[in-house]
Every structure is written in structure tokens, then in C-alpha cells.
Design a protein around this motif. Sequence first.
Motif, mmCIF file in Angstrom:
data_model
loop_
_atom_site.group_PDB
_atom_site.id
_atom_site.type_symbol
_atom_site.label_atom_id
_atom_site.label_comp_id
_atom_site.label_asym_id
_atom_site.label_seq_id
_atom_site.Cartn_x
_atom_site.Cartn_y
_atom_site.Cartn_z
ATOM 1 N N GLN A 107 0.838 -1.205 0.000
ATOM 2 C CA GLN A 107 0.000 0.000 0.000
ATOM 3 C C GLN A 107 0.874 1.258 0.000
ATOM 4 O O GLN A 107 0.584 2.236 -0.704
ATOM 5 C CB GLN A 107 -0.911 -0.010 1.224
ATOM 6 C CG GLN A 107 -1.944 1.110 1.227
ATOM 7 C CD GLN A 107 -2.918 0.987 2.392
ATOM 8 O OE1 GLN A 107 -2.690 0.216 3.321
ATOM 9 N NE2 GLN A 107 -3.999 1.730 2.340
ATOM 10 N N TRP A 108 1.948 1.224 0.773
ATOM 11 C CA TRP A 108 2.864 2.374 0.812
ATOM 12 C C TRP A 108 3.544 2.573 -0.542
ATOM 13 O O TRP A 108 3.681 3.701 -1.019
ATOM 14 C CB TRP A 108 3.919 2.149 1.896
ATOM 15 C CG TRP A 108 5.003 3.197 1.889
ATOM 16 C CD1 TRP A 108 4.917 4.479 2.331
ATOM 17 C CD2 TRP A 108 6.329 3.033 1.380
ATOM 18 N NE1 TRP A 108 6.111 5.133 2.141
ATOM 19 C CE2 TRP A 108 6.997 4.270 1.558
ATOM 20 C CE3 TRP A 108 7.020 1.966 0.811
ATOM 21 C CZ2 TRP A 108 8.325 4.459 1.176
ATOM 22 C CZ3 TRP A 108 8.349 2.156 0.432
ATOM 23 C CH2 TRP A 108 8.983 3.380 0.616
ATOM 24 N N GLN A 110 2.376 1.950 -3.447
ATOM 25 C CA GLN A 110 1.429 2.579 -4.358
ATOM 26 C C GLN A 110 1.356 4.094 -4.135
ATOM 27 O O GLN A 110 1.079 4.856 -5.062
ATOM 28 C CB GLN A 110 0.038 1.956 -4.170
ATOM 29 C CG GLN A 110 -0.074 0.507 -4.618
ATOM 30 C CD GLN A 110 0.163 0.345 -6.111
ATOM 31 O OE1 GLN A 110 -0.310 1.137 -6.931
ATOM 32 N NE2 GLN A 110 0.921 -0.685 -6.470
ATOM 33 N N SER A 111 1.602 4.519 -2.893
ATOM 34 C CA SER A 111 1.527 5.950 -2.578
ATOM 35 C C SER A 111 2.661 6.740 -3.215
ATOM 36 O O SER A 111 2.631 7.980 -3.252
ATOM 37 C CB SER A 111 1.548 6.160 -1.059
ATOM 38 O OG SER A 111 2.847 5.928 -0.526
ATOM 39 N N LYS A 113 3.382 6.675 -6.302
ATOM 40 C CA LYS A 113 3.024 6.976 -7.686
ATOM 41 C C LYS A 113 3.118 8.480 -7.941
ATOM 42 O O LYS A 113 2.627 9.295 -7.160
ATOM 43 C CB LYS A 113 1.598 6.493 -7.963
ATOM 44 C CG LYS A 113 1.056 6.814 -9.341
ATOM 45 C CD LYS A 113 1.750 6.018 -10.409
ATOM 46 C CE LYS A 113 1.113 6.273 -11.780
ATOM 47 N NZ LYS A 113 1.826 5.551 -12.859
ATOM 48 N N SER A 115 6.065 10.025 -8.221
ATOM 49 C CA SER A 115 7.353 10.535 -7.729
ATOM 50 C C SER A 115 8.455 10.427 -8.770
ATOM 51 O O SER A 115 9.603 10.809 -8.496
ATOM 52 C CB SER A 115 7.777 9.778 -6.458
ATOM 53 O OG SER A 115 6.835 9.962 -5.430
#
Length: 384
Positions: A107-108, A110-111, A113, A115
Motif C-alpha cells: 500500500q505504501w 502505491q503511494s 506513484k 514521484s
Amino acid sequence: MYEIKTLNKIAACGTDIFDKAKYSVSDNAENPTAIMVRSAKMHDMEMPSELLAIARAGAGVNNIPVDKCAEQGIVVFNTPGANANAVKEIALCGLLMASRKIPEAMQWAQSLKGSGAEVGKLVEKGKSNFAGCEIMGKTLGLIGLGAIGGKLANIAISLGMNVIGYDPFLSVGAALSLKPQVKVTANINDIYACADYISLHLPYNAETKDTINKETIALCKDGVKLLNFARGELVNSADIIEAVGSGKVSRYVVDFPCDEILGVENIVAIPHLGASTEESEDNCAVMAANELIDYIERGAIRNSVNFPNAELAKTGDALVCVLHKNTPAIISQVTAAVSDKGANIENLVNKSKKDWAYTMLDVNGEVDVEAINAVEGVVKVRVL
């Protein structure tokens, strides 16, 4: 023509087993001989008058009024072991997710994205937040060593874990299927005392509700990891939330989400995917169909949850199948009702299961069904 009603979508490889010359299978049968069901709730359902049996394409029967069915002479089947491999595999996945914070890490990731070229640097900088431990050399405690627990025990041994199991109802066959390195204890407290991981594989009933609670958690090692791929109600939600919050339980992986546990850190909630594989659904459907055919056509009972397993070959004029309460003197009254009419009993089988029993009589001569039905405690009589 026997009518089979499906309350859920049942795999075609199961429904296709029924001989179309004898059976019709549909989801709108009005007065079915039998019902095939997966997860549909049946507690408020009025049982059809001609219903002989219900087959649950799966192991758990919480959605079926089992006791009510017994009172009406309806045999309830399940399909033990048909989905065991599927649940074993997801339990293995859960074992790894209990050790490594894989869901949170994904989940982290995916965060990140958007960058751009910085993703690689951010990954290297942030990955330490999700460090875990290896399972090799750790001790897995299994509460329940049946079809699923036994398979998980063996695979854990292959992965280098120490394994200890507890099962007061361990069958000879299940015991023989275990690898010799699996230690079996007669004291459940041994599991709590020594296990780094505890995995639940026991049925849910009044006696097993809240097996994991504040008291049993207190007996566990600090930082124990708990897996629940059996039933949500086996674990007290309030107590596990408190234990995870304090760190007494470092990780709880469960296949039965409820509102209380969702969003709690270090609780991994999986949306009941244990048996959700194509192979599992096929295996359950085929087993359920064969159970119904055997009972409808031959009176044979295998894998019933409310009546005992029993079968008897028909060699005479009739095979008399009697479902009745497990109380004294019923068998003598049933046999008297048969012989008083002049019929001869060639062979007889009687089996019991808690409050209920099943008697099968291979008979030559005329059978007085009304006389058998009149015996107190008899709930269903069939003559094949």
C-alpha cells in the motif's frame, strides 16, 4: 423425478453429475427433494415438505438451521476436506503476512506513484519501516489438526519450522498423515506457552466461541502472532484489539473481517478468501452432489453434520431407512413394527450421533410405513 434446488451458484461440474433422466436441477424448484447451498442464509427459510437433504458446498454450516433440520428429518451434509488445499495455501500466505508487513508495504509503495525518478530512492529510504522476521526456526502452534491444520503442519515442517498441534478429536487417519516431526500435545496450554505463531483450525460452536480471549492471550508468549482462517467468532474481537494494541499479540491475520477490527494497526483482514479458488469450488460441488445422490438413491449417509454416517446394501425387497432420536427402545419398536406385518429383517445397521440416530433395515416382505412412523421419536421413514 427428483428436484434439486440451488440457493447459490454451484459449479457445473457438480450439478452435471446428476442424471438428467432422474433429476432436475434449478434455482426455482418449488418442492425440492434436496438443496445445494454455499453461503445463502437458511435460518428463516420454511423447509419444503418433501425435502430430504441439504448439502453445503463447503465445510461450515452456520448458515443452515442444523438442529431444526434434524427435528424435521432433513439430513444436512457438508464437504470436509474439499477446500482444504485452498485454505492451507491462504493460511501459508497469512503466515508470511504475519511475519512480514507485506500488505502495508504494498500500500505504501502505491503511494509513491507520481514521484518519477525518485521512486527508487524513496523505496530504499522507506523500506526499513516494513522489516519483519523469518519463519524458519520459529514454532507454529496449531489448534486443530484436521484436513487443513494437518496440511499446514506438514508444509511448515518443510519450511523449517517447529510445529506443535492440539486436537482432542484427532482421527487415526489424520494422525498418520502428519509428518513425524509434528509434535502433538494433549494440553492446549502447551500451544499458548511455546508457540511464536498460533493458527486456528477448529469448528465454531458454543464450546469454541471466543477460544482466543483475554485469559488465553495472557498465557501466550509476548509478541505472539495469531492466524484465524477458521471462523471469526473463535476470537474475541475486543480482546484481540486490546492485545494487538499492547503488543502482546504482534500481528493478527484473519479471513473474517468485522467492523471492529477493520483499520486497526497490525490486524490484517482478508475478505473471506480461504476457499475462493476455482478448484475448491469444483471439489465442493462434486462432493456435495455425490453425497445427495448416495442418500437419495441408496440411503447412504456420508459427511452429515446432524446424523451419523451409515450405509447398508439392499438385497431384499426393500431397504427401510429410519431417522430417529437417539433414545432407548426405539430400535426394538421399529423392528417390531416391521416384523409384526410378517416381514423378515435380513440385515440391520444402526448408528448414532449425539441426540440423533439412523437405522437401516434390509427387509423381505411388506413394510408397514405407518406403523414405523407411529413410533415415538421417529422423524422420517423412507423405503427404497
